[in-house]
Write a protein that holds these residues in place. Structure first.
Motif, PDB file in Angstrom:
ATOM      1  N   PRO A  64      30.842  24.628 -44.019  1.00  0.00           N
ATOM      2  CA  PRO A  64      31.277  26.008 -44.144  1.00  0.00           C
ATOM      3  C   PRO A  64      32.614  26.216 -43.436  1.00  0.00           C
ATOM      4  N   ALA A  65      33.409  27.086 -44.015  1.00  0.00           N
ATOM      5  CA  ALA A  65      34.753  27.344 -43.502  1.00  0.00           C
ATOM      6  C   ALA A  65      34.762  28.528 -42.547  1.00  0.00           C
ATOM      7  N   ALA A  66      35.838  28.615 -41.793  1.00  0.00           N
ATOM      8  CA  ALA A  66      36.078  29.744 -40.911  1.00  0.00           C
ATOM      9  C   ALA A  66      37.572  30.035 -40.922  1.00  0.00           C
ATOM     10  N   ALA A  67      37.913  31.242 -40.555  1.00  0.00           N
ATOM     11  CA  ALA A  67      39.326  31.625 -40.508  1.00  0.00           C
ATOM     12  C   ALA A  67      39.603  32.404 -39.230  1.00  0.00           C
ATOM     13  N   ILE A  68      40.811  32.270 -38.785  1.00  0.00           N
ATOM     14  CA  ILE A  68      41.353  33.147 -37.755  1.00  0.00           C
ATOM     15  C   ILE A  68      42.358  34.003 -38.500  1.00  0.00           C
ATOM     16  N   LEU A  69      42.161  35.311 -38.456  1.00  0.00           N
ATOM     17  CA  LEU A  69      43.070  36.253 -39.101  1.00  0.00           C
ATOM     18  C   LEU A  69      43.837  37.004 -38.037  1.00  0.00           C
ATOM     19  N   SER A  70      45.070  37.331 -38.339  1.00  0.00           N
ATOM     20  CA  SER A  70      45.868  38.109 -37.405  1.00  0.00           C
ATOM     21  C   SER A  70      46.901  38.927 -38.170  1.00  0.00           C
ATOM     22  N   LEU A  71      47.306  39.993 -37.564  1.00  0.00           N
ATOM     23  CA  LEU A  71      48.423  40.778 -38.078  1.00  0.00           C
ATOM     24  C   LEU A  71      49.730  40.251 -37.492  1.00  0.00           C
ATOM     25  N   ASN A  72      49.620  39.279 -36.581  1.00  0.00           N
ATOM     26  CA  ASN A  72      50.757  38.722 -35.859  1.00  0.00           C
ATOM     27  C   ASN A  72      51.026  37.293 -36.354  1.00  0.00           C
ATOM     28  N   GLU A  73      52.062  37.131 -37.125  1.00  0.00           N
ATOM     29  CA  GLU A  73      52.400  35.818 -37.687  1.00  0.00           C
ATOM     30  C   GLU A  73      52.663  34.785 -36.596  1.00  0.00           C
ATOM     31  N   GLN A  74      53.293  35.196 -35.506  1.00  0.00           N
ATOM     32  CA  GLN A  74      53.623  34.260 -34.433  1.00  0.00           C
ATOM     33  C   GLN A  74      52.373  33.670 -33.779  1.00  0.00           C
ATOM     34  N   PHE A  75      51.292  34.454 -33.680  1.00  0.00           N
ATOM     35  CA  PHE A  75      50.051  33.945 -33.112  1.00  0.00           C
ATOM     36  C   PHE A  75      49.479  32.839 -33.991  1.00  0.00           C
ATOM     37  N   ILE A  76      49.477  33.039 -35.302  1.00  0.00           N
ATOM     38  CA  ILE A  76      48.956  32.027 -36.218  1.00  0.00           C
ATOM     39  C   ILE A  76      49.843  30.779 -36.175  1.00  0.00           C
ATOM     40  N   THR A  77      51.146  30.963 -36.103  1.00  0.00           N
ATOM     41  CA  THR A  77      52.062  29.824 -35.992  1.00  0.00           C
ATOM     42  C   THR A  77      51.781  29.048 -34.714  1.00  0.00           C
ATOM     43  N   TRP A  78      51.568  29.743 -33.610  1.00  0.00           N
ATOM     44  CA  TRP A  78      51.254  29.101 -32.340  1.00  0.00           C
ATOM     45  C   TRP A  78      49.954  28.303 -32.444  1.00  0.00           C
ATOM     46  N   LEU A  79      48.920  28.894 -33.063  1.00  0.00           N
ATOM     47  CA  LEU A  79      47.655  28.176 -33.235  1.00  0.00           C
ATOM     48  C   LEU A  79      47.846  26.935 -34.103  1.00  0.00           C
ATOM     49  N   LYS A  80      48.626  27.057 -35.161  1.00  0.00           N
ATOM     50  CA  LYS A  80      48.888  25.925 -36.058  1.00  0.00           C
ATOM     51  C   LYS A  80      49.539  24.775 -35.292  1.00  0.00           C
ATOM     52  N   LEU A  81      50.445  25.084 -34.399  1.00  0.00           N
ATOM     53  CA  LEU A  81      51.101  24.042 -33.604  1.00  0.00           C
ATOM     54  C   LEU A  81      50.139  23.404 -32.604  1.00  0.00           C
ATOM     55  N   ARG A  82      49.152  24.141 -32.174  1.00  0.00           N
ATOM     56  CA  ARG A  82      48.169  23.664 -31.192  1.00  0.00           C
ATOM     57  C   ARG A  82      47.061  22.843 -31.848  1.00  0.00           C
ATOM     58  N   LEU A  83      46.729  23.140 -33.092  1.00  0.00           N
ATOM     59  CA  LEU A  83      45.592  22.529 -33.771  1.00  0.00           C
ATOM     60  C   LEU A  83      46.036  21.623 -34.918  1.00  0.00           C
ATOM     61  N   GLU A  84      45.195  20.662 -35.250  1.00  0.00           N
ATOM     62  CA  GLU A  84      45.404  19.831 -36.434  1.00  0.00           C
ATOM     63  C   GLU A  84      44.340  20.194 -37.456  1.00  0.00           C
ATOM     64  N   TYR A  85      44.480  19.691 -38.644  1.00  0.00           N
ATOM     65  CA  TYR A  85      43.459  19.856 -39.685  1.00  0.00           C
ATOM     66  C   TYR A  85      43.212  21.315 -40.054  1.00  0.00           C
ATOM     67  N   VAL A  86      44.256  22.096 -40.092  1.00  0.00           N
ATOM     68  CA  VAL A  86      44.136  23.504 -40.461  1.00  0.00           C
ATOM     69  C   VAL A  86      45.142  23.833 -41.553  1.00  0.00           C
ATOM     70  N   VAL A  87      44.865  24.918 -42.264  1.00  0.00           N
ATOM     71  CA  VAL A  87      45.776  25.424 -43.288  1.00  0.00           C
ATOM     72  C   VAL A  87      46.146  26.844 -42.871  1.00  0.00           C
ATOM     73  N   THR A  88      47.410  27.183 -43.009  1.00  0.00           N
ATOM     74  CA  THR A  88      47.852  28.533 -42.672  1.00  0.00           C
ATOM     75  C   THR A  88      48.542  29.168 -43.862  1.00  0.00           C
ATOM     76  N   GLY A  89      48.642  30.473 -43.810  1.00  0.00           N
ATOM     77  CA  GLY A  89      49.317  31.209 -44.863  1.00  0.00           C
ATOM     78  C   GLY A  89      49.191  32.695 -44.617  1.00  0.00           C
ATOM     79  N   GLU A  90      49.446  33.460 -45.666  1.00  0.00           N
ATOM     80  CA  GLU A  90      49.355  34.915 -45.559  1.00  0.00           C
ATOM     81  C   GLU A  90      48.940  35.496 -46.891  1.00  0.00           C
ATOM     82  N   PHE A  91      48.414  36.703 -46.832  1.00  0.00           N
ATOM     83  CA  PHE A  91      48.050  37.441 -48.035  1.00  0.00           C
ATOM     84  C   PHE A  91      48.026  38.924 -47.714  1.00  0.00           C
ATOM     85  N   GLU A  92      48.039  39.730 -48.765  1.00  0.00           N
ATOM     86  CA  GLU A  92      47.937  41.181 -48.624  1.00  0.00           C
ATOM     87  C   GLU A  92      46.562  41.611 -49.099  1.00  0.00           C
ATOM     88  N   ALA A  93      45.946  42.502 -48.352  1.00  0.00           N
ATOM     89  CA  ALA A  93      44.601  42.977 -48.713  1.00  0.00           C
ATOM     90  C   ALA A  93      44.362  44.341 -48.100  1.00  0.00           C
TER      91      ALA A  93
END
Length: 106
Positions: A64-93
């Protein structure tokens, strides 16, 4: 609509192999000290992965999958740099093709 930035991986990876609890506790404390509203969430089995637009990402993500969602792009970028084996992106909803991503928040 709101722009959400996301990081997706398996639940096991995000919550067991790379426990992010301390990162979130520290960030919540910092936000409280600064009087900021929380702008990030952990979502188990995110509904947006079930939409056709995310079929390819879902296929690449161990379930099963999980996601970290944020309104702050820099936080997700920081997490991506800290973690491996992840996919990042954005969407409108919410949108006709993507439901409210926080409706399935865990």
């Amino acid at each position: 609509m709101t722009t959400y930035y996301y990081l997706v991986a398996s639940q096991k990876f995000l919550f067991e192999e790379e426990p992010l609890e301390e990162v979130f506790k520290e960030r919540v404390r910092d936000y409280q000290d600064k009087g900021k509203e929380i702008d990030f969430w952990q979502v188990k089995q995110p509904a947006f992965l079930e939409t056709p637009a995310f079929a390819e990402i879902k296929a690449k993500t161990p379930q099963p999958a999980a996601a970290i969602l944020s309104l702050n792009e820099q936080f997700i970028t920081w997490l991506k740099l800290r973690l491996e084996y992840v996919v990042t992106g954005e969407f409108e909803a919410p949108s006709p093709s993507i439901p409210d991503p926080l409706a399935s928040k865990a």
